[in-house]
Design a protein around this motif. Structure first.
Motif, PDB file in Angstrom:
ATOM      1  N   THR A 125       4.483   0.247  -2.825  1.00 24.10           N
ATOM      2  CA  THR A 125       4.549  -0.563  -1.600  1.00 24.10           C
ATOM      3  C   THR A 125       4.907   0.310  -0.402  1.00 24.10           C
ATOM      4  OG1 THR A 125       5.151  -2.539  -2.838  1.00 24.10           O
ATOM      5  CG2 THR A 125       5.700  -2.523  -0.490  1.00 24.10           C
ATOM      6  N   ALA A 126       5.861   1.204  -0.589  1.00 22.64           N
ATOM      7  CA  ALA A 126       6.254   2.109   0.499  1.00 22.64           C
ATOM      8  C   ALA A 126       5.094   3.011   0.901  1.00 22.64           C
ATOM      9  CB  ALA A 126       7.458   2.945   0.072  1.00 22.64           C
ATOM     10  N   LEU A 127       4.351   3.506  -0.080  1.00 22.10           N
ATOM     11  CA  LEU A 127       3.199   4.362   0.225  1.00 22.10           C
ATOM     12  C   LEU A 127       2.133   3.600   1.016  1.00 22.10           C
ATOM     13  CD1 LEU A 127       2.959   6.238  -3.181  1.00 22.10           C
ATOM     14  CD2 LEU A 127       3.468   7.279  -0.950  1.00 22.10           C
ATOM     15  N   VAL A 128       1.895   2.353   0.673  1.00 25.41           N
ATOM     16  CA  VAL A 128       0.926   1.536   1.419  1.00 25.41           C
ATOM     17  C   VAL A 128       1.381   1.384   2.864  1.00 25.41           C
ATOM     18  CG1 VAL A 128      -0.016  -0.807   1.682  1.00 25.41           C
ATOM     19  CG2 VAL A 128      -0.009   0.301  -0.567  1.00 25.41           C
ATOM     20  N   GLU A 130      -2.631   4.968   1.141  1.00 17.80           N
ATOM     21  CA  GLU A 130      -3.199   4.078   0.128  1.00 17.80           C
ATOM     22  C   GLU A 130      -3.680   4.811  -1.118  1.00 17.80           C
ATOM     23  OE1 GLU A 130      -3.992   3.850   3.384  1.00 17.80           O
ATOM     24  OE2 GLU A 130      -3.239   1.866   3.929  1.00 17.80           O
ATOM     25  N   ALA A 131      -4.264   5.996  -0.945  1.00 13.93           N
ATOM     26  CA  ALA A 131      -4.757   6.748  -2.104  1.00 13.93           C
ATOM     27  C   ALA A 131      -3.598   7.091  -3.046  1.00 13.93           C
ATOM     28  CB  ALA A 131      -5.491   8.002  -1.665  1.00 13.93           C
ATOM     29  N   GLU A 132      -2.465   7.500  -2.477  1.00 11.26           N
ATOM     30  CA  GLU A 132      -1.294   7.811  -3.300  1.00 11.26           C
ATOM     31  C   GLU A 132      -0.746   6.555  -3.964  1.00 11.26           C
ATOM     32  OE1 GLU A 132       1.688  10.703  -1.658  1.00 11.26           O
ATOM     33  OE2 GLU A 132       0.371  10.522   0.105  1.00 11.26           O
ATOM     34  N   ALA A 133      -0.754   5.449  -3.221  1.00 13.25           N
ATOM     35  CA  ALA A 133      -0.273   4.182  -3.780  1.00 13.25           C
ATOM     36  C   ALA A 133      -1.150   3.753  -4.946  1.00 13.25           C
ATOM     37  CB  ALA A 133      -0.265   3.100  -2.698  1.00 13.25           C
ATOM     38  N   THR A 142     -14.631  -4.629  -2.769  1.00 14.23           N
ATOM     39  CA  THR A 142     -14.571  -6.012  -3.216  1.00 14.23           C
ATOM     40  C   THR A 142     -14.826  -6.178  -4.707  1.00 14.23           C
ATOM     41  OG1 THR A 142     -15.248  -6.707  -1.013  1.00 14.23           O
ATOM     42  CG2 THR A 142     -15.449  -8.332  -2.760  1.00 14.23           C
ATOM     43  N   GLN A 143     -15.863  -5.557  -5.226  1.00 19.37           N
ATOM     44  CA  GLN A 143     -16.177  -5.747  -6.649  1.00 19.37           C
ATOM     45  C   GLN A 143     -15.071  -5.209  -7.551  1.00 19.37           C
ATOM     46  OE1 GLN A 143     -18.528  -7.792  -7.814  1.00 19.37           O
ATOM     47  NE2 GLN A 143     -18.803  -8.169  -5.632  1.00 19.37           N
ATOM     48  N   THR A 144     -14.519  -4.058  -7.212  1.00 14.35           N
ATOM     49  CA  THR A 144     -13.414  -3.502  -7.990  1.00 14.35           C
ATOM     50  C   THR A 144     -12.199  -4.418  -7.884  1.00 14.35           C
ATOM     51  OG1 THR A 144     -14.235  -1.280  -7.558  1.00 14.35           O
ATOM     52  CG2 THR A 144     -11.978  -1.451  -8.348  1.00 14.35           C
ATOM     53  N   ALA A 145     -11.946  -4.915  -6.684  1.00 13.71           N
ATOM     54  CA  ALA A 145     -10.829  -5.835  -6.469  1.00 13.71           C
ATOM     55  C   ALA A 145     -10.985  -7.081  -7.326  1.00 13.71           C
ATOM     56  CB  ALA A 145     -10.731  -6.212  -4.993  1.00 13.71           C
ATOM     57  N   ILE A 146     -12.171  -7.657  -7.311  1.00 17.27           N
ATOM     58  CA  ILE A 146     -12.417  -8.864  -8.096  1.00 17.27           C
ATOM     59  C   ILE A 146     -12.191  -8.594  -9.583  1.00 17.27           C
ATOM     60  CG2 ILE A 146     -14.259 -10.431  -8.889  1.00 17.27           C
ATOM     61  CD1 ILE A 146     -15.251 -10.471  -5.947  1.00 17.27           C
ATOM     62  N   GLY A 147     -12.660  -7.469 -10.066  1.00 19.98           N
ATOM     63  CA  GLY A 147     -12.449  -7.123 -11.475  1.00 19.98           C
ATOM     64  C   GLY A 147     -10.980  -7.034 -11.841  1.00 19.98           C
ATOM     65  N   HIS A 148     -10.200  -6.341 -11.000  1.00 18.83           N
ATOM     66  CA  HIS A 148      -8.764  -6.225 -11.261  1.00 18.83           C
ATOM     67  C   HIS A 148      -8.076  -7.582 -11.187  1.00 18.83           C
ATOM     68  CE1 HIS A 148      -8.887  -1.742 -10.086  1.00 18.83           C
ATOM     69  NE2 HIS A 148      -8.675  -1.822 -11.386  1.00 18.83           N
ATOM     70  N   LEU A 149      -8.443  -8.369 -10.186  1.00 20.53           N
ATOM     71  CA  LEU A 149      -7.799  -9.670 -10.001  1.00 20.53           C
ATOM     72  C   LEU A 149      -8.149 -10.645 -11.109  1.00 20.53           C
ATOM     73  CD1 LEU A 149      -8.266  -9.829  -6.154  1.00 20.53           C
ATOM     74  CD2 LEU A 149      -6.060  -9.665  -7.358  1.00 20.53           C
ATOM     75  N   GLU A 150      -9.398 -10.650 -11.547  1.00 21.02           N
ATOM     76  CA  GLU A 150      -9.786 -11.539 -12.647  1.00 21.02           C
ATOM     77  C   GLU A 150      -9.035 -11.176 -13.922  1.00 21.02           C
ATOM     78  OE1 GLU A 150     -14.059 -11.258 -12.793  1.00 21.02           O
ATOM     79  OE2 GLU A 150     -14.300 -12.935 -11.391  1.00 21.02           O
ATOM     80  N   GLU A 151      -8.909  -9.881 -14.178  1.00 16.95           N
ATOM     81  CA  GLU A 151      -8.161  -9.437 -15.356  1.00 16.95           C
ATOM     82  C   GLU A 151      -6.686  -9.801 -15.224  1.00 16.95           C
ATOM     83  OE1 GLU A 151      -7.518  -5.451 -18.135  1.00 16.95           O
ATOM     84  OE2 GLU A 151      -8.678  -5.279 -16.289  1.00 16.95           O
ATOM     85  N   ILE A 159      -5.330  -6.274  -4.875  1.00 14.50           N
ATOM     86  CA  ILE A 159      -5.034  -6.505  -3.458  1.00 14.50           C
ATOM     87  C   ILE A 159      -5.263  -5.227  -2.661  1.00 14.50           C
ATOM     88  CG2 ILE A 159      -3.155  -7.004  -1.843  1.00 14.50           C
ATOM     89  CD1 ILE A 159      -2.131  -9.009  -4.057  1.00 14.50           C
ATOM     90  N   LEU A 160      -4.836  -4.100  -3.203  1.00  9.01           N
ATOM     91  CA  LEU A 160      -5.051  -2.812  -2.539  1.00  9.01           C
ATOM     92  C   LEU A 160      -6.543  -2.514  -2.405  1.00  9.01           C
ATOM     93  CD1 LEU A 160      -3.378  -0.462  -1.378  1.00  9.01           C
ATOM     94  CD2 LEU A 160      -3.504   0.607  -3.627  1.00  9.01           C
ATOM     95  N   GLU A 161      -7.307  -2.782  -3.460  1.00 11.44           N
ATOM     96  CA  GLU A 161      -8.761  -2.576  -3.419  1.00 11.44           C
ATOM     97  C   GLU A 161      -9.401  -3.502  -2.381  1.00 11.44           C
ATOM     98  OE1 GLU A 161     -10.505  -0.318  -4.929  1.00 11.44           O
ATOM     99  OE2 GLU A 161      -9.184   0.380  -6.519  1.00 11.44           O
ATOM    100  N   ALA A 162      -8.952  -4.736  -2.308  1.00 15.14           N
ATOM    101  CA  ALA A 162      -9.501  -5.680  -1.321  1.00 15.14           C
ATOM    102  C   ALA A 162      -9.244  -5.182   0.099  1.00 15.14           C
ATOM    103  CB  ALA A 162      -8.901  -7.071  -1.526  1.00 15.14           C
ATOM    104  N   GLN A 163      -8.053  -4.652   0.332  1.00 11.80           N
ATOM    105  CA  GLN A 163      -7.714  -4.122   1.658  1.00 11.80           C
ATOM    106  C   GLN A 163      -8.584  -2.928   2.016  1.00 11.80           C
ATOM    107  OE1 GLN A 163      -3.523  -3.432   1.100  1.00 11.80           O
ATOM    108  NE2 GLN A 163      -2.978  -5.525   1.672  1.00 11.80           N
ATOM    109  N   ALA A 164      -9.052  -2.215   1.002  1.00  6.85           N
ATOM    110  CA  ALA A 164      -9.908  -1.047   1.219  1.00  6.85           C
ATOM    111  C   ALA A 164     -11.395  -1.420   1.197  1.00  6.85           C
ATOM    112  CB  ALA A 164      -9.623   0.012   0.154  1.00  6.85           C
ATOM    113  N   ASN A 165     -11.678  -2.727   1.184  1.00  7.17           N
ATOM    114  CA  ASN A 165     -13.055  -3.249   1.167  1.00  7.17           C
ATOM    115  C   ASN A 165     -13.853  -2.827  -0.062  1.00  7.17           C
ATOM    116  OD1 ASN A 165     -12.888  -4.737   3.612  1.00  7.17           O
ATOM    117  ND2 ASN A 165     -13.035  -2.799   4.721  1.00  7.17           N
TER     118      ASN A 165
END
Length: 167
Positions: free
Chosen positions: A17-20, A25-28, A65-74, A57-63
């Motif tokens: 969270t602090a890194l974000v 973001e890459a380090e986070a 979307t497909q990776t974000a959806i995969g992580h969130l669904e899991e 959420i981090l992936e969504a912020q970085a646009n």
């Protein structure tokens, strides 16, 4: 050895969270992925779900979307399985937002309803207005203006029975 001592979840997620917040973001993301592997290795499914939600959420912020959806669904599936409803609520709400932007109204609505049900089950009245508002926006976009109005009214603090719409 106590599982919290051998697996300091709060320390690792706090660092990410602090890194974000420092725009690193890459380090986070690397930190979250590292601790995710550790969660998987120690069979901490509850932590795994939380970390996947954070990654999504981090992936969504970085646009991404497909990776974000995969992580969130899991994350939703694992959190549901372990009955960690706050994580279900967090991940499903983010999914609802992503699906709405993508124009997938049915998945957006399904995710928003799941998020709302989950946040209600944990009794978090402070998070409830956001969940209600997201679902109301989705209903409004789908042309269900009466449902949207009822949800917005409830989000503003007026108690209205929405059970007639969602069962």
């Amino acid at each position: 050895e106590h599982p919290e001592v051998s697996f300091p979840m709060l320390a690792h997620t706090g660092r990410a969270t602090a890194l974000v917040r420092l725009n690193r973001e890459a380090e986070a993301e690397a930190a979250l992925k590292q601790i995710l592997e550790r969660a998987r290795g120690t069979n901490r499914i509850d932590y795994e779900a939380d970390l996947l939600a954070r990654l999504g959420i981090l992936e969504a912020q970085a646009n991404r979307t497909q990776t974000a959806i995969g992580h969130l669904e899991e994350a939703v599936a694992l959190a549901r399985r372990t009955q960690v409803y706050r994580t279900v609520a967090t991940a499903a709400l983010q999914l609802a937002k992503l699906y709405a932007v993508a124009g997938d109204k049915e998945r957006a609505r399904t995710s928003a309803v799941e998020a709302l049900d989950a946040i209600r089950s944990v009794g978090d009245r402070f998070a409830m207005p956001e969940h209600l508002s997201v679902l109301a926006g989705i209903e409004s976009q789908a042309g269900h203006l009466q449902r949207a109005h009822v949800l917005y009214e409830e989000a503003t603090g007026r108690r209205i029975d929405i059970g007639r719409f969602y069962s």
